[in-house]
Scaffold this motif. Sequence first.
Motif, PDB file in Angstrom:
ATOM      1  N   PRO A 289       0.491  -1.078   0.007  1.00 47.96           N
ATOM      2  CA  PRO A 289      -0.302  -0.306   0.325  1.00 47.96           C
ATOM      3  C   PRO A 289       1.033   1.109  -0.146  1.00 47.96           C
ATOM      4  N   ARG A 296      -5.621  -1.885  -4.433  1.00 43.66           N
ATOM      5  CA  ARG A 296      -5.204  -2.878  -4.844  1.00 43.66           C
ATOM      6  C   ARG A 296      -5.319  -4.474  -5.199  1.00 43.66           C
ATOM      7  N   SER A 344      -0.917  -1.600  -5.238  1.00 45.37           N
ATOM      8  CA  SER A 344      -1.611  -0.882  -5.492  1.00 45.37           C
ATOM      9  C   SER A 344      -1.161  -0.007  -6.537  1.00 45.37           C
TER      10      SER A 344
END
Length: 354
Positions: A289, A296, A344
């Motif tokens: 992240p 994601r 991500s």
Amino acid sequence: MADPFLSILHVEKSFGSTRVVQDFNLDVKAGEFVSFLGPSGCGKTTVLRMVAGFEEPSAGAIVVGGKDITRLRPNQRNIGMVFQAYALFPNLTVAQNIGFGLKVAGASRADIDKRVAEMLALISLPQMADRYPYQLSGGQQQRIALARALAPKPKLLLLDEPLSALDAKVRVSLREEIRAIQKSLGITTVFVTHDQEEALSISDRIAVMYGGRAEQVGTPFEIYNRPQTKFVANFVGTLNVLEGTVTDAAAGKVGVDGGELVLKDRLGEARNGDKLSLALRPEAISLGPQPGRNTRLAGEISEVHFLGSVIRVRVGVGGRTVSLDTFNNPASPPPAVGEKAEISFSSGDLLVLS
């Protein structure tokens, strides 16, 4: 855009029953450096040769400086051209090669000598005047070919893959030198290449060609970041293409590999159930992240390539592989093949391809 200096208007070219250039259109303003970029066989050199007068268009017109030159012979166009093969006269010295066009035009010996000296200074080879082509390196020979094309003071310069025969370091150095010379002279220039890095690094604008057509014309920034077709997106730079299905057109939602993306205001007239191709550059993806990256997807590391300052990681996500780039950090070793990973990215970085 100001009145164009070079206009290529609805130009087509066929060899027998084969159409190699189809309805090609381009305006180039005075002093601009424009590159034709595309794979072999896309028609880019054929267009250049039609501008130079070595091929006659099957249809359309070519206008330079407000004058229609479509049917003029090459020697009537005042255009300089540099070829992939240096095409220097082996039995003439460097000075004689550079001055050849001026001699044919009937210039005086004094004027030829003066112009040759100017050209040798421009390409930083003043000491090479009395040498023969076989005594020069490939990079030096191409500089001489450039000086020869510029010596008669052409109004337009054409460059047909002039760097492709050179090794990588010389190619980078010479392309920067060509661009610097072009800027200093302010000469309108069209450059043909199949090397995307070359085109991106030195062009004011790029015409990406495919199948005899200009797929997209724009600045390097626009071509790389805002490709308008799937071909341009794939040809220029490394690209990840995700296949998605519209799940809620009204809300801009698209399902991709077990995840859901929100692409508000970018679905156009797509309806629920429509298939979409979504493109994403490697530098827009992170491992794990990251702030601002709102999407994601889970996967597994499949390949790791150490490229020096950059590490390219390939992650298996669903039924496809996604490439991402991360900077080398000596204090943190790269991930290992087989590790579970989460990637991500921001849905705003996705391109919807036509």
